[in-house]
Design a protein around this motif. Sequence first.
Motif, PDB file in Angstrom:
ATOM      1  N   GLN A  54       0.836  -1.199   0.000  1.00  0.00           N
ATOM      2  CA  GLN A  54       0.000   0.000   0.000  1.00  0.00           C
ATOM      3  C   GLN A  54       0.874   1.253   0.000  1.00  0.00           C
ATOM      4  O   GLN A  54       0.603   2.211  -0.729  1.00  0.00           O
ATOM      5  CB  GLN A  54      -0.910  -0.005   1.229  1.00  0.00           C
ATOM      6  CG  GLN A  54      -1.798   1.223   1.319  1.00  0.00           C
ATOM      7  CD  GLN A  54      -2.768   1.101   2.478  1.00  0.00           C
ATOM      8  OE1 GLN A  54      -3.349   0.059   2.664  1.00  0.00           O
ATOM      9  NE2 GLN A  54      -2.919   2.165   3.227  1.00  0.00           N
ATOM     10  N   ASP A  78       1.727   6.789  -6.736  1.00  0.00           N
ATOM     11  CA  ASP A  78       0.685   7.750  -7.074  1.00  0.00           C
ATOM     12  C   ASP A  78       1.242   9.170  -7.087  1.00  0.00           C
ATOM     13  O   ASP A  78       0.851  10.004  -7.903  1.00  0.00           O
ATOM     14  CB  ASP A  78      -0.462   7.665  -6.060  1.00  0.00           C
ATOM     15  CG  ASP A  78      -1.269   6.403  -6.266  1.00  0.00           C
ATOM     16  OD1 ASP A  78      -1.151   5.818  -7.360  1.00  0.00           O
ATOM     17  OD2 ASP A  78      -2.005   6.013  -5.328  1.00  0.00           O
ATOM     18  N   HIS A  96      -4.791   5.975 -13.076  1.00  0.00           N
ATOM     19  CA  HIS A  96      -4.551   6.105 -11.638  1.00  0.00           C
ATOM     20  C   HIS A  96      -5.238   7.345 -11.087  1.00  0.00           C
ATOM     21  O   HIS A  96      -5.839   7.312 -10.011  1.00  0.00           O
ATOM     22  CB  HIS A  96      -3.047   6.168 -11.364  1.00  0.00           C
ATOM     23  CG  HIS A  96      -2.408   4.819 -11.219  1.00  0.00           C
ATOM     24  ND1 HIS A  96      -2.582   4.034 -10.112  1.00  0.00           N
ATOM     25  CD2 HIS A  96      -1.591   4.116 -12.051  1.00  0.00           C
ATOM     26  CE1 HIS A  96      -1.906   2.909 -10.250  1.00  0.00           C
ATOM     27  NE2 HIS A  96      -1.290   2.927 -11.429  1.00  0.00           N
ATOM     28  N   ALA A 101      -9.012   6.783 -10.921  1.00  0.00           N
ATOM     29  CA  ALA A 101      -9.453   5.808  -9.917  1.00  0.00           C
ATOM     30  C   ALA A 101      -9.130   6.231  -8.498  1.00  0.00           C
ATOM     31  O   ALA A 101      -9.639   5.623  -7.544  1.00  0.00           O
ATOM     32  CB  ALA A 101      -8.807   4.448 -10.200  1.00  0.00           C
ATOM     33  N   THR A 102      -8.308   7.251  -8.339  1.00  0.00           N
ATOM     34  CA  THR A 102      -7.882   7.650  -6.992  1.00  0.00           C
ATOM     35  C   THR A 102      -9.042   7.907  -6.038  1.00  0.00           C
ATOM     36  O   THR A 102      -9.001   7.482  -4.875  1.00  0.00           O
ATOM     37  CB  THR A 102      -6.972   8.889  -7.078  1.00  0.00           C
ATOM     38  OG1 THR A 102      -5.774   8.537  -7.767  1.00  0.00           O
ATOM     39  CG2 THR A 102      -6.619   9.406  -5.686  1.00  0.00           C
ATOM     40  N   LEU A 105     -10.241   4.511  -4.565  1.00  0.00           N
ATOM     41  CA  LEU A 105      -9.265   3.544  -4.076  1.00  0.00           C
ATOM     42  C   LEU A 105      -9.166   3.622  -2.557  1.00  0.00           C
ATOM     43  O   LEU A 105      -9.081   4.711  -1.983  1.00  0.00           O
ATOM     44  CB  LEU A 105      -7.890   3.808  -4.689  1.00  0.00           C
ATOM     45  CG  LEU A 105      -7.717   3.494  -6.176  1.00  0.00           C
ATOM     46  CD1 LEU A 105      -6.318   3.881  -6.630  1.00  0.00           C
ATOM     47  CD2 LEU A 105      -7.967   2.018  -6.444  1.00  0.00           C
ATOM     48  N   SER A 147      -6.677   2.808  -0.845  1.00  0.00           N
ATOM     49  CA  SER A 147      -5.350   3.296  -0.478  1.00  0.00           C
ATOM     50  C   SER A 147      -5.285   4.814  -0.447  1.00  0.00           C
ATOM     51  O   SER A 147      -4.413   5.388   0.203  1.00  0.00           O
ATOM     52  CB  SER A 147      -4.312   2.753  -1.465  1.00  0.00           C
ATOM     53  OG  SER A 147      -4.621   3.161  -2.792  1.00  0.00           O
ATOM     54  N   SER A 148      -6.217   5.466  -1.133  1.00  0.00           N
ATOM     55  CA  SER A 148      -6.237   6.931  -1.140  1.00  0.00           C
ATOM     56  C   SER A 148      -7.017   7.503   0.033  1.00  0.00           C
ATOM     57  O   SER A 148      -7.009   8.714   0.246  1.00  0.00           O
ATOM     58  CB  SER A 148      -6.862   7.431  -2.448  1.00  0.00           C
ATOM     59  OG  SER A 148      -6.134   6.969  -3.561  1.00  0.00           O
ATOM     60  N   LEU A 183     -15.121   0.993  -1.125  1.00  0.00           N
ATOM     61  CA  LEU A 183     -14.014   1.432  -1.959  1.00  0.00           C
ATOM     62  C   LEU A 183     -13.343   0.226  -2.617  1.00  0.00           C
ATOM     63  O   LEU A 183     -13.672  -0.923  -2.332  1.00  0.00           O
ATOM     64  CB  LEU A 183     -13.012   2.218  -1.110  1.00  0.00           C
ATOM     65  CG  LEU A 183     -13.563   3.495  -0.445  1.00  0.00           C
ATOM     66  CD1 LEU A 183     -12.490   4.145   0.410  1.00  0.00           C
ATOM     67  CD2 LEU A 183     -14.088   4.473  -1.487  1.00  0.00           C
ATOM     68  N   LEU A 184     -12.401   0.504  -3.506  1.00  0.00           N
ATOM     69  CA  LEU A 184     -11.709  -0.572  -4.213  1.00  0.00           C
ATOM     70  C   LEU A 184     -10.321  -0.793  -3.612  1.00  0.00           C
ATOM     71  O   LEU A 184      -9.584   0.177  -3.400  1.00  0.00           O
ATOM     72  CB  LEU A 184     -11.578  -0.222  -5.696  1.00  0.00           C
ATOM     73  CG  LEU A 184     -12.879  -0.118  -6.484  1.00  0.00           C
ATOM     74  CD1 LEU A 184     -12.583   0.236  -7.934  1.00  0.00           C
ATOM     75  CD2 LEU A 184     -13.674  -1.408  -6.409  1.00  0.00           C
TER      76      LEU A 184
END
Length: 570
Positions: free
Chosen positions: A38, A45, A66, A69-70, A73, A75-76, A94-95
């Motif tokens: 991650q 990113d 990217h 999709a941020t 996500l 991770s964002s 979220l993904l």
Amino acid sequence: MAEQTAPNGDTDENGPIKRWPMESNGYGDDKAQDCERQRSINHHDHHPPQSGSSGGLCARLINLFHRAATPILASSHPLPENPSRLRAVGQWFLLPPSGKVAAVLVTLLIFAVWWATLISLTKNEALPGGSLYPILILFIGAWCGGYIIKPTTLPPLLGMLVVGCLLANVPGIDVAKDIEPAWSSAARSIALTVILTRAGLGLDPVALERLSLLVLRLAFLPSLAEVLVDGVAARLILGFPWTWSFLLAFVLSVVSPAVVVPSMLGLSEKGYGLNKGIPTLVIAAVSLDAVLAITGFGVMLSVCFSQGDLAWIVCKGPLEALVGIAFGSTFGVSLWYFPQKSSKNLSLFRSVLLIGGGLLTIFGSKAINWSGSGPLACLSLAFVAAYRWKDEYRGTGKKMPVEDVTGVLWMVFEPLLFGLIGSAVDLSTLDADTVGMGIGVLFMGLTIRMCVASLVALRSDLNLKERFFLPLAWCPKATVQAAIGAVAYDTAVDKGETDLIPNGKKVLTIAFLAILITAPIGSAMIAIVGPKLLHRTVEESNQQGSANPALDLDDEKGGNCKKRDPTTKL
């Protein structure tokens, strides 16, 4: 611990990115690796790859993807240390998905893959109109019903029963009524085999020896008292002849192993009642209770329709019980020596022989018209085999691998069994004139049963709370009522006894009422009251509220990925 430079040569404004060594858990995908990936994603990113003369377009497209999709996500949007409930739930969507959203998607994927496989194998049989289609819909619906009920204190089988009943009685979705009786009977028998095998493996031989007299008293005295009260009440309230009154009484008196055994195993796995052997006591007694009731029903059915030699029928019941115990015990002893302990696949062979032997006892006893011996043979087989097998694992803190195998089988057959039981309740047969009187007869018998069950335990080492629990565990009725409730009605129709058909229909109606009322209430009482009345002697297992791990789809505790302090040793 020494630092390591990232193997891919990533750098930032402060120089090469440091990577901290990580220990693997043997599966190559532990939490430390997840978090490291991650952080690597976050780094990329913020530092997209530079586009050169070659591959520049591809790099720009990846960078564009990217950026697009941020917002979705995970991770964002890392979770804070103490997120609110709404914030935590939002993270599921979220993904990549997580939490219950991921669990539901995985479940749907599993069902879709297997459904597609069955369609590929059987063509139209797994499609609407085919013989497998209603079973598949019932299984999926019952599983969903159990999963919905699971977060509550109620047992999952309640949701399965309700869904089964709905799928058999609600117009437009009543697909369960199209299930072929042969398929339904076979599935219930296989599920009963799994239940009794798990019950036999879970019996405590020390507690059983200590409670043997109490087992006999609990198996027979409450049932006989209920039969007597139900028989008299049916005569006075319903106006039945004496023979039909006691036929109905034997139908109502039997306790359902399919409801009681899983409920008691759930308490046993959490350690409740083990100090006094209460799960063993109830599980052992419920099998004998079923033999008594089925034997009495067979006798009264013969009297009502003058079938067969009455003396032989009276003697056949106890003989079936003895033969079942003898056969199961002999088979169980043979499994002490076969397969040999030096076998490389010892657990596999033991599991195959144990389950195969259980299926043989259930289906074989039906084939020779000695169905009363099957359940006791299956229970005895598992109990005797496990008596020696447990010595190999005693003191290790491990379960027998065979228990894991039966647990996996129970994942499949629990929703199927209770869905089928629920679908056996035909609401169209509920005669309004009979419902009220039938409920009265049912509750009169249950009241006496509960009182006698409490009195039976007086001369034992059970305390007041435990004596109060026994009557509650001795109430649920389901499988036997579903199996024999319609026998008298079908017999009257087959024989053309038009004057007896109304009596048979009333017996059928009251049997279904017994299932509708006592199965959910009894199982709920065991699940809710059991932990409050019984002493817990071991740590609670990870399975909360259900003995079926297939209904436990939540993430592991502490599974959220959080940023780790780089000074912490991994």
